[in-house]
Every structure is written in structure tokens, then in C-alpha cells.
Design a protein around this motif. Structure first.
Motif, PDB file in Angstrom:
ATOM      1  N   TYR A 161       0.814  -1.236   0.000  1.00  0.00           N
ATOM      2  CA  TYR A 161       0.000   0.000   0.000  1.00  0.00           C
ATOM      3  C   TYR A 161       0.841   1.278   0.000  1.00  0.00           C
ATOM      4  O   TYR A 161       0.290   2.370   0.047  1.00  0.00           O
ATOM      5  CB  TYR A 161      -0.928   0.015   1.221  1.00  0.00           C
ATOM      6  N   GLN A 162       2.180   1.136  -0.002  1.00  0.00           N
ATOM      7  CA  GLN A 162       3.088   2.293   0.091  1.00  0.00           C
ATOM      8  C   GLN A 162       2.714   3.190   1.273  1.00  0.00           C
ATOM      9  O   GLN A 162       2.795   4.417   1.209  1.00  0.00           O
ATOM     10  CB  GLN A 162       3.103   3.130  -1.207  1.00  0.00           C
ATOM     11  N   LEU A 163       2.294   2.546   2.345  1.00  0.00           N
ATOM     12  CA  LEU A 163       1.919   3.310   3.540  1.00  0.00           C
ATOM     13  C   LEU A 163       3.053   3.281   4.559  1.00  0.00           C
ATOM     14  O   LEU A 163       3.763   2.284   4.668  1.00  0.00           O
ATOM     15  CB  LEU A 163       0.669   2.706   4.190  1.00  0.00           C
ATOM     16  N   PRO A 164       3.241   4.371   5.322  1.00  0.00           N
ATOM     17  CA  PRO A 164       4.281   4.369   6.360  1.00  0.00           C
ATOM     18  C   PRO A 164       3.837   3.561   7.583  1.00  0.00           C
ATOM     19  O   PRO A 164       2.650   3.258   7.746  1.00  0.00           O
ATOM     20  CB  PRO A 164       4.414   5.843   6.724  1.00  0.00           C
ATOM     21  N   ARG A 165       4.804   3.256   8.433  1.00  0.00           N
ATOM     22  CA  ARG A 165       4.529   2.469   9.637  1.00  0.00           C
ATOM     23  C   ARG A 165       3.439   3.098  10.508  1.00  0.00           C
ATOM     24  O   ARG A 165       2.674   2.404  11.181  1.00  0.00           O
ATOM     25  CB  ARG A 165       5.831   2.308  10.427  1.00  0.00           C
ATOM     26  N   SER A 166       3.353   4.429  10.478  1.00  0.00           N
ATOM     27  CA  SER A 166       2.373   5.112  11.323  1.00  0.00           C
ATOM     28  C   SER A 166       0.941   4.708  10.974  1.00  0.00           C
ATOM     29  O   SER A 166       0.019   4.889  11.780  1.00  0.00           O
ATOM     30  CB  SER A 166       2.537   6.627  11.207  1.00  0.00           C
ATOM     31  N   ALA A 167       0.740   4.104   9.779  1.00  0.00           N
ATOM     32  CA  ALA A 167      -0.602   3.641   9.404  1.00  0.00           C
ATOM     33  C   ALA A 167      -1.097   2.538  10.339  1.00  0.00           C
ATOM     34  O   ALA A 167      -2.303   2.305  10.457  1.00  0.00           O
ATOM     35  CB  ALA A 167      -0.607   3.149   7.952  1.00  0.00           C
ATOM     36  N   LEU A 168      -0.169   1.877  11.031  1.00  0.00           N
ATOM     37  CA  LEU A 168      -0.584   0.862  12.008  1.00  0.00           C
ATOM     38  C   LEU A 168      -1.467   1.483  13.075  1.00  0.00           C
ATOM     39  O   LEU A 168      -2.341   0.826  13.651  1.00  0.00           O
ATOM     40  CB  LEU A 168       0.638   0.226  12.680  1.00  0.00           C
ATOM     41  N   LEU A 169      -1.232   2.768  13.354  1.00  0.00           N
ATOM     42  CA  LEU A 169      -2.059   3.497  14.322  1.00  0.00           C
ATOM     43  C   LEU A 169      -3.184   4.260  13.624  1.00  0.00           C
ATOM     44  O   LEU A 169      -4.353   4.128  13.972  1.00  0.00           O
ATOM     45  CB  LEU A 169      -1.193   4.507  15.088  1.00  0.00           C
ATOM     46  N   SER A 170      -2.797   5.026  12.594  1.00  0.00           N
ATOM     47  CA  SER A 170      -3.774   5.940  11.997  1.00  0.00           C
ATOM     48  C   SER A 170      -4.829   5.206  11.166  1.00  0.00           C
ATOM     49  O   SER A 170      -5.910   5.726  10.942  1.00  0.00           O
ATOM     50  CB  SER A 170      -3.058   6.980  11.141  1.00  0.00           C
ATOM     51  N   ARG A 171      -4.522   3.990  10.699  1.00  0.00           N
ATOM     52  CA  ARG A 171      -5.490   3.249   9.881  1.00  0.00           C
ATOM     53  C   ARG A 171      -5.695   1.849  10.450  1.00  0.00           C
ATOM     54  O   ARG A 171      -5.738   0.867   9.712  1.00  0.00           O
ATOM     55  CB  ARG A 171      -4.995   3.196   8.440  1.00  0.00           C
ATOM     56  N   ASP A 172      -5.810   1.778  11.762  1.00  0.00           N
ATOM     57  CA  ASP A 172      -5.843   0.460  12.396  1.00  0.00           C
ATOM     58  C   ASP A 172      -7.118  -0.338  12.122  1.00  0.00           C
ATOM     59  O   ASP A 172      -7.195  -1.520  12.425  1.00  0.00           O
ATOM     60  CB  ASP A 172      -5.559   0.561  13.904  1.00  0.00           C
ATOM     61  N   GLU A 173      -8.132   0.322  11.496  1.00  0.00           N
ATOM     62  CA  GLU A 173      -9.354  -0.407  11.118  1.00  0.00           C
ATOM     63  C   GLU A 173      -9.205  -1.061   9.747  1.00  0.00           C
ATOM     64  O   GLU A 173     -10.047  -1.839   9.315  1.00  0.00           O
ATOM     65  CB  GLU A 173     -10.553   0.559  11.046  1.00  0.00           C
ATOM     66  N   MET A 174      -8.137  -0.719   9.045  1.00  0.00           N
ATOM     67  CA  MET A 174      -7.934  -1.197   7.680  1.00  0.00           C
ATOM     68  C   MET A 174      -7.806  -2.722   7.636  1.00  0.00           C
ATOM     69  O   MET A 174      -7.263  -3.340   8.538  1.00  0.00           O
ATOM     70  CB  MET A 174      -6.637  -0.542   7.171  1.00  0.00           C
ATOM     71  N   THR A 175      -8.341  -3.318   6.555  1.00  0.00           N
ATOM     72  CA  THR A 175      -8.158  -4.762   6.366  1.00  0.00           C
ATOM     73  C   THR A 175      -7.226  -4.984   5.175  1.00  0.00           C
ATOM     74  O   THR A 175      -7.136  -4.148   4.281  1.00  0.00           O
ATOM     75  CB  THR A 175      -9.500  -5.473   6.083  1.00  0.00           C
ATOM     76  N   LEU A 176      -6.536  -6.113   5.187  1.00  0.00           N
ATOM     77  CA  LEU A 176      -5.556  -6.399   4.135  1.00  0.00           C
ATOM     78  C   LEU A 176      -6.199  -7.143   2.961  1.00  0.00           C
ATOM     79  O   LEU A 176      -7.129  -7.931   3.161  1.00  0.00           O
ATOM     80  CB  LEU A 176      -4.416  -7.261   4.697  1.00  0.00           C
ATOM     81  N   SER A 177      -5.681  -6.907   1.754  1.00  0.00           N
ATOM     82  CA  SER A 177      -6.104  -7.685   0.581  1.00  0.00           C
ATOM     83  C   SER A 177      -5.642  -9.133   0.770  1.00  0.00           C
ATOM     84  O   SER A 177      -4.773  -9.403   1.603  1.00  0.00           O
ATOM     85  CB  SER A 177      -5.455  -7.109  -0.681  1.00  0.00           C
ATOM     86  N   THR A 178      -6.192 -10.043  -0.035  1.00  0.00           N
ATOM     87  CA  THR A 178      -5.822 -11.456   0.133  1.00  0.00           C
ATOM     88  C   THR A 178      -4.303 -11.679  -0.007  1.00  0.00           C
ATOM     89  O   THR A 178      -3.708 -12.322   0.856  1.00  0.00           O
ATOM     90  CB  THR A 178      -6.608 -12.342  -0.851  1.00  0.00           C
ATOM     91  N   PRO A 179      -3.651 -11.171  -1.065  1.00  0.00           N
ATOM     92  CA  PRO A 179      -2.198 -11.419  -1.141  1.00  0.00           C
ATOM     93  C   PRO A 179      -1.425 -10.819   0.036  1.00  0.00           C
ATOM     94  O   PRO A 179      -0.486 -11.439   0.548  1.00  0.00           O
ATOM     95  CB  PRO A 179      -1.768 -10.747  -2.452  1.00  0.00           C
ATOM     96  N   ALA A 180      -1.831  -9.644   0.476  1.00  0.00           N
ATOM     97  CA  ALA A 180      -1.131  -9.014   1.610  1.00  0.00           C
ATOM     98  C   ALA A 180      -1.343  -9.834   2.874  1.00  0.00           C
ATOM     99  O   ALA A 180      -0.403 -10.087   3.640  1.00  0.00           O
ATOM    100  CB  ALA A 180      -1.629  -7.581   1.807  1.00  0.00           C
ATOM    101  N   PHE A 181      -2.572 -10.292   3.062  1.00  0.00           N
ATOM    102  CA  PHE A 181      -2.879 -11.097   4.250  1.00  0.00           C
ATOM    103  C   PHE A 181      -2.123 -12.426   4.213  1.00  0.00           C
ATOM    104  O   PHE A 181      -1.569 -12.870   5.230  1.00  0.00           O
ATOM    105  CB  PHE A 181      -4.388 -11.353   4.321  1.00  0.00           C
ATOM    106  N   ASP A 182      -2.072 -13.057   3.031  1.00  0.00           N
ATOM    107  CA  ASP A 182      -1.346 -14.330   2.910  1.00  0.00           C
ATOM    108  C   ASP A 182       0.122 -14.144   3.248  1.00  0.00           C
ATOM    109  O   ASP A 182       0.732 -14.972   3.920  1.00  0.00           O
ATOM    110  CB  ASP A 182      -1.469 -14.893   1.486  1.00  0.00           C
TER     111      ASP A 182
END
Ligand code: GLN
Length: 287
Positions: free
Chosen positions: A33-54
Motif C-alpha cells: 500500500y506504500q503506507l508508512p509504519r504510522s498507518a498501524l495506528l492511523s489506519r488500524d481499522e484497515m483490512t488487508l487484501s488477500t495477497p497481503a494477508f497471505d
């Protein structure tokens, strides 16, 4: 578990230590997602796509079975740089930064170009950290392993330092042209394999996954240090410095080897844990 699981629930339910899970998830967020580590906090409701989750599940499983974090994410910070690392090279360690600091203290004393040799460069850590930190440092870096040299060269390219470091393949000084390299170097540095064969540390933690040729000499742990010390005088300029990393219990042996090889001003340097971790010595000036 499904891909509808939020980042927050992934972190809550993992069996990994939180800091490790966060490093792995930050890697996934960057990669997919080209997201920075801070997204772990700022977007903590986000769900991962299947390849990312795998991939998250794969990394989590592999980390649970002990694979080093640095190999899983393919990078490790060292001194002022970040290096690409893979199972063909030792993972750079903070204690090795001592050699970089010793070298930088030496380099700033000189106004001109300083020729530095890094023996057994692995990922290129020592050589590239020096080239990055000092315009005056001109590096030669050797390794016996072609796989390691490929990784080191890739790092040199990625850091924009390829024209400052010459990479040569060979066993310690055998990588050099002996007559051309005579009395050439202001500094010789190395973090050679210094763990004794059979030492229990080789069967613990990250070391289980690292190249054994970078960790142990297959003998008493001192043979590579001895080999390097016994040949260094030939390649150093008068007043040149040798600095070597070694085991916490090898300082006395290394000091004796340096004394036997006529080095002067022998100094032991401690790591952050207070262990004697590196020893340096200076080639005498001619009478
Ligand atoms: N410092 C490493 C360790 O003990 C060993 C690296 C080496 O042998 N040069 O984990």
C-alpha cells in the motif's frame, strides 16, 4: 482468520511479540500500500487484501519458527545507512558500528584521501557506512563469497556509493594484488568469523539461519583473526591502523597476536553492553 480482520485485531491476536509483529506488518503496508509504519495506528481499522494477508501469515509463521526479522523484511539499519540483507550474508550488528567509529576518528585526523580495506565485507556494512559518512574514505572491500559480493554491490548501487568502493573476491588478503597492495592502506578493518566451532551460540537465535562461514572459523575462533593480524603489516602504510571485531572473551588473545606482529598503541574498545569487542593496533613508523 479471514482477510476481513483489521490491523488492530491482527496485532491483538498474534503470538509474536508486539514489536516484531509491528515490523512485519509495517513491511506489508509499505510493500502493498506504500503506507508508512504510522498507518498501524492511523489506519488500524484497515483490512488487508488477500495477497497481503497471505504474506503476513507466511511471515508470521516463519518468524515463529525463528527466521531472522532482517531476512524476512530484507533489510537492516546499520550506522547511518540501511542495507539490503539476505541469507547469504551476516546480519549487521550494532557492535560492529564500533569499527566504523574507530575508522571515522582516524579519517577525520587526515585532510586528504584515506584508503580503507574491509576484509570479509558481507553485506558491505562497514565499507558502505564509512563511504557514506566520509567523502575522504576510499574503500576496498573483499569477500570470499560471490553471493555476499553480489549483495554488497547491490547495496553500494542503492546507496549511490558504487564509485567509492572497489569489491574484490578472495580469501582475506588473497583478494588483493600482493605487490600493488603493499603498504597501501591507512586502515584495515574486519569483522571476521570468530565463534569457535561447537559454540552453543551457533545453535541459537538468528545465528541458526546465518551463513556459518561468516560466524565460525570451524576451529578455535581465533584462526581468521590470527591470519589477518599476521599479514596486515605488509599491506598497511607506516602509522596505519588495524581494527578488528572479536568475541567478548578474545581481547587478550587478540592483543597478544597484535603484539607478536609488532603493532603498537594497542587498544581494546568496548561495545554498548560493556564487552571488549574490538581491538586496534598501529603499524610503527620506520626508525
Ligand atoms: N557478533 C556475531 C555474534 O556473536 C558474530 C559475528 C562474527 O563471528 N563475526 O552474533
Amino acid at each position: 482468520m479471514s482477510t476481513c480482520t483489521s490491523l488492530r485485531s491482527l496485532l491483538n491476536s498474534t503470538t509474536l511479540p508486539q514489536n516484531e509483529a509491528k515490523i512485519l506488518l509495517a513491511y506489508i503496508l509499505e510493500k502493498y500500500y506504500q503506507l508508512p509504519r504510522s498507518a498501524l495506528l492511523s489506519r488500524d481499522e484497515m483490512t488487508l487484501s488477500t495477497p497481503a494477508f497471505d504474506e503476513w501469515q507466511d511471515l508470521e509463521t516463519r518468524r515463529c519458527s525463528g527466521e531472522p526479522i532482517a531476512y524476512l523484511v530484507g533489510k537492516r539499519g546499520f550506522h547511518n545507512i540501511e542495507l539490503y540483507v539476505a541469507p547469504g550474508v551476516l546480519i549487521p550488528r550494532p557492535e560492529t558500528e564500533i569499527l566504523v567509529e574507530i575508522a571515522l576518528r582516524e579519517i577525520i585526523k587526515s585532510s586528504g584521501e584515506v584508503k580503507v580495506l574491509d576484509l570479509g565485507t558481507g553485506s558491505g556494512a562497514i565499507a558502505l557506512a564509512l563511504a557514506h559518512s566520509s567523502q575522504n574514505a576510499l574503500l576496498t572491500a573483499t569477500d570470499q563469497s560471490l553471493e555476499a559480493l553480489e549483495i554488497a554491490k547491490r547495496n553500494a548501487q542503492e546507496l549511490g556509493l558504487a564509485d567509492r568502493v572497489q569489491f574484490l573476491q578472495g580469501n582475506w588478503f588473497a583478494a588483493l594484488n600482493r605487490s600493488e597492495a603493499k603498504n597501501q592502506f591507512d586502515l584495515i578493518l574486519s569483522n571476521p568469523p570468530y565463534i569457535a566451532a561447537g559454540d552453543r551460540h551457533l545453535t541459537e537465535g538468528d545465528l541458526r539461519f546465518e551463513p556459518s562461514s561468516a560466524l565460525t572459523d570451524g576451529a578455535n575462533g581465533l584462526s581468521c583473526l590470527e591470519n589477518i593480524i599476521s599479514q596486515a603489516d605488509f599491506y598497511l602504510k607506516p602509522d596505519g591502523l588495524i581494527a578488528l571485531e572479536h568475541g567478548f572473551d578474545q581481547a587478550t588473545a587478540v592483543m597478544i597476536l597484535m603484539k607478536m606482529a609488532q603493532f603498537q598503541d594497542i587498544q581494546v574498545h568496548q561495545d554498548l553492553a560493556g564487552h571488549p569487542r574490538a581491538t586496534s593496533g598501529r603499524k610503527p613508523r620506520p626508525e
